[in-house]
Enzyme design. Structure first.
Site, PDB file in Angstrom:
ATOM      1  N   LYS A  35     -13.466  33.912 -10.656  1.00  0.00           N
ATOM      2  CA  LYS A  35     -14.759  34.782 -10.159  1.00  0.00           C
ATOM      3  C   LYS A  35     -14.605  36.092  -9.869  1.00  0.00           C
ATOM      4  O   LYS A  35     -14.140  36.740 -10.946  1.00  0.00           O
ATOM      5  CB  LYS A  35     -15.035  34.124  -8.613  1.00  0.00           C
ATOM      6  CG  LYS A  35     -14.772  32.291  -8.704  1.00  0.00           C
ATOM      7  CD  LYS A  35     -15.668  31.852  -9.522  1.00  0.00           C
ATOM      8  CE  LYS A  35     -15.545  30.537  -9.504  1.00  0.00           C
ATOM      9  NZ  LYS A  35     -16.401  29.720 -10.816  1.00  0.00           N
ATOM     10  N   ARG A  51       6.763  26.939 -18.769  1.00  0.00           N
ATOM     11  CA  ARG A  51       6.115  25.888 -17.604  1.00  0.00           C
ATOM     12  C   ARG A  51       6.531  26.587 -16.257  1.00  0.00           C
ATOM     13  O   ARG A  51       5.875  26.358 -15.316  1.00  0.00           O
ATOM     14  CB  ARG A  51       6.263  24.518 -17.909  1.00  0.00           C
ATOM     15  CG  ARG A  51       5.657  23.506 -16.821  1.00  0.00           C
ATOM     16  CD  ARG A  51       4.897  22.224 -17.190  1.00  0.00           C
ATOM     17  NE  ARG A  51       6.023  21.473 -18.269  1.00  0.00           N
ATOM     18  CZ  ARG A  51       7.221  21.186 -17.722  1.00  0.00           C
ATOM     19  NH1 ARG A  51       7.478  21.034 -16.413  1.00  0.00           N
ATOM     20  NH2 ARG A  51       7.545  20.445 -18.811  1.00  0.00           N
ATOM     21  N   ASP A  72      -9.754  29.832   1.540  1.00  0.00           N
ATOM     22  CA  ASP A  72     -10.094  30.141   0.165  1.00  0.00           C
ATOM     23  C   ASP A  72     -11.013  31.249   0.391  1.00  0.00           C
ATOM     24  O   ASP A  72     -11.841  31.434   0.980  1.00  0.00           O
ATOM     25  CB  ASP A  72     -11.236  28.964   0.003  1.00  0.00           C
ATOM     26  CG  ASP A  72     -11.272  29.034  -1.601  1.00  0.00           C
ATOM     27  OD1 ASP A  72     -11.585  30.106  -2.098  1.00  0.00           O
ATOM     28  OD2 ASP A  72     -11.912  27.996  -2.282  1.00  0.00           O
ATOM     29  N   TYR A 101     -16.895  24.835  -1.016  1.00  0.00           N
ATOM     30  CA  TYR A 101     -17.027  24.560  -2.259  1.00  0.00           C
ATOM     31  C   TYR A 101     -17.016  23.397  -2.790  1.00  0.00           C
ATOM     32  O   TYR A 101     -16.077  22.496  -2.496  1.00  0.00           O
ATOM     33  CB  TYR A 101     -16.063  25.479  -3.071  1.00  0.00           C
ATOM     34  CG  TYR A 101     -15.935  25.386  -4.547  1.00  0.00           C
ATOM     35  CD1 TYR A 101     -17.094  25.336  -5.087  1.00  0.00           C
ATOM     36  CD2 TYR A 101     -14.801  24.779  -5.022  1.00  0.00           C
ATOM     37  CE1 TYR A 101     -17.148  24.752  -6.945  1.00  0.00           C
ATOM     38  CE2 TYR A 101     -14.753  24.346  -6.331  1.00  0.00           C
ATOM     39  CZ  TYR A 101     -15.993  24.564  -7.495  1.00  0.00           C
ATOM     40  OH  TYR A 101     -15.620  23.865  -8.464  1.00  0.00           O
TER      41      TYR A 101
HETATM   42  C1  LIG Z   1     -14.801  29.123  -3.519  1.00  0.00           C
HETATM   43  C2  LIG Z   1     -14.428  28.382  -4.669  1.00  0.00           C
HETATM   44  N1  LIG Z   1     -13.058  27.901  -4.534  1.00  0.00           N
HETATM   45  C3  LIG Z   1     -12.531  27.414  -5.857  1.00  0.00           C
HETATM   46  C4  LIG Z   1     -13.506  27.172  -7.096  1.00  0.00           C
HETATM   47  C5  LIG Z   1     -12.495  26.319  -7.940  1.00  0.00           C
HETATM   48  O1  LIG Z   1     -12.166  27.564  -9.042  1.00  0.00           O
HETATM   49  P1  LIG Z   1     -12.117  26.783 -10.607  1.00  0.00           P
HETATM   50  O2  LIG Z   1     -13.540  26.867 -11.184  1.00  0.00           O
HETATM   51  O3  LIG Z   1     -11.599  28.353 -11.277  1.00  0.00           O
HETATM   52  O4  LIG Z   1     -11.423  26.108 -10.906  1.00  0.00           O
HETATM   53  C6  LIG Z   1     -14.716  27.496  -7.008  1.00  0.00           C
HETATM   54  C7  LIG Z   1     -15.414  27.676  -8.248  1.00  0.00           C
HETATM   55  O5  LIG Z   1     -16.401  27.916  -8.258  1.00  0.00           O
HETATM   56  C8  LIG Z   1     -15.108  28.194  -5.947  1.00  0.00           C
HETATM   57  O6  LIG Z   1     -16.390  28.987  -5.725  1.00  0.00           O
END
Ligand SMILES: Cc1ncc(COP(=O)(O)O)c(C=O)c1O
Length: 396
Positions: A198, A47, A173, A100
């Site tokens: 992604k 962990r 992000d 997001y």
């Molecule tokens: C820009 C962005 N940040 C964060 C996330 C969250 O990621 P996860 O689905 O891997 O938890 C996403 C998911 O679509 C995203 O598009």
């Protein structure tokens, strides 16, 4: 060596024991103690860390640049929330107005109980951003660029300069741009966050996230400690798949960006559409900043708005044959979705909008598919109501 070479060879992550060109997976959850109570390599329990993580972490750190450190997480949301949860009650946080949906929803539902004072700001408007920063109180500026699902562009260098002049840490992000197109540390970011689900993995078969830092400071130690103690860790198999996916990151992102630009250019001015939202189009309000800030392309994500409203959007969705009707983004296959239905009733996304994630198929097939679907939707004059909202789900 160029980043493409580093990625293709995964920093030379061969198995030191056999010389195998693919690294090994370490599934162990725990490690044998020496008679004196010490652990080899300081490892006791997985962990805290796992040797398989290091292939993906070291490679991503190299690609994002600036000598940063990286920690992988169980998902993009686990990575994002680790940053917010490393703040302290009472901290003021500024967040991009367009971002997001999952992050916005988490902030709305949980940040208050965590004691954070969250404020959404138009980060594309530097004057508005400057006015929103509260010196001495604002502890974090959270940016997403290009931002889901309107693909708004924030000027990273200018936003970081503003934030830093007030002592505010900046997290970006970078899921959509990836380090192939934008390296936020070069523009002044302090932290970079990814949904590695992604583009980084790129094959729609791993859920993962990552946080990277420009420096190993106490805040970084809190983020690492959060991962270790809250347990938002990635499985070693997923970590292995992630490093494998990243080997083709450059090819995939460049191909997706080229095709997305071709599709956006083709659809721009289409009579069935009221807007094509793509930062690579000169008509996009953020185009000039994107052209300066993004190198080698504008990404594989775009949205279209149907002049005929939500019914037409649903008819296009019904008619596509090559694009897959699915949520998420950044995989090798092209996806299309009615974003508002996925996000649920509180979504601010216009109901005539379809979000497209462009994959690596032949661009001609994708263009022909959209042309045919748009024509079919116009022929039927379809006015089906939008699909029922997915409810409080987990729209990616
Ligand atoms: C820009 C962005 N940040 C964060 C996330 C969250 O990621 P996860 O689905 O891997 O938890 C996403 C998911 O679509 C995203 O598009």
């Amino acid at each position: 060596m160029s980043p493409e070479t580093l990625a293709a060879q995964a920093l030379g992550a061969a198995d030191p024991l056999t010389g195998g060109l693919a690294p090994v997976i370490s599934p162990a959850t725990n490690y044998e103690q020496q008679p004196d109570g010490s652990n080899r390599q300081d490892r006791a329990y997985t962990r805290a860390d796992n040797p398989t993580y290091e292939y993906a972490e070291n490679l991503l750190a190299a690609l994002e640049g600036a000598g940063c450190a990286c920690a992988v997480f169980a998902s993009g949301m686990a990575a994002a929330t680790a940053v917010f949860q490393s703040l302290l009650p009472g901290d003021h946080v500024l967040v991009s107005r367009v971002l997001y949906w999952g992050v916005r929803k988490w902030l709305a539902e949980f940040a208050l109980t965590w004691g954070l004072d969250v404020e959404f700001a138009d980060t594309t408007d530097l004057a508005a951003l400057a006015a929103a920063i509260r010196p001495g109180q604002t502890r974090l500026l959270w940016l997403e660029t290009p931002a889901n699902p309107m693909w708004e562009i924030t000027d990273l260098a200018a936003a970081c300069e503003l934030a830093h002049s007030a002592g505010v840490r900046v997290a970006v992000d970078n899921t959509v741009a990836t380090p192939v197109l934008t390296r936020p540390f070069e523009h002044g970011a302090d932290l970079v966050v990814h949904s590695a689900t992604k583009y980084l993995n790129g094959h729609s078969d791993v859920l993962a996230g990552a946080v990277l830092t420009a420096r190993r400071d106490p805040f970084w130690e809190r983020i690492r400690s959060w991962r270790r103690n809250a347990g938002a860790v990635l499985g070693p198999f997923e970590a292995w798949l992630l490093q494998r996916g990243m080997r083709t990151l450059f090819l995939r992102v460049h191909r997706a960006s080229e095709s997305a630009l071709a599709i956006a250019t083709h659809l721009h001015g289409h009579p069935a559409l009221s807007a094509v939202l793509y930062p690579g189009l000169p008509s996009h309000p953020g185009h000039q900043i994107a052209a300066r800030q993004m190198t080698g392309g504008f990404g594989g994500m775009l949205s279209i708005r149907l002049a005929g409203g939500p019914g037409q959007a649903m008819a296009v969705l019904e008619a596509v044959r090559v694009f897959k009707r699915a949520t998420s983004l950044g995989g090798v296959e092209s996806l299309i979705e009615h974003r508002r239905s996925m996000e649920g009733p509180s979504s601010p996304v216009p109901d005539d909008l379809l979000r497209l994630s462009v994959g690596i198929e032949a661009a001609g097939d994708l263009v022909a598919d959209l042309d045919a679907a748009l024509a079919a939707a116009r022929r039927t004059g379809a006015c089906a109501p939008p699909a029922p909202a997915a409810g409080p789900g987990a729209a990616p």
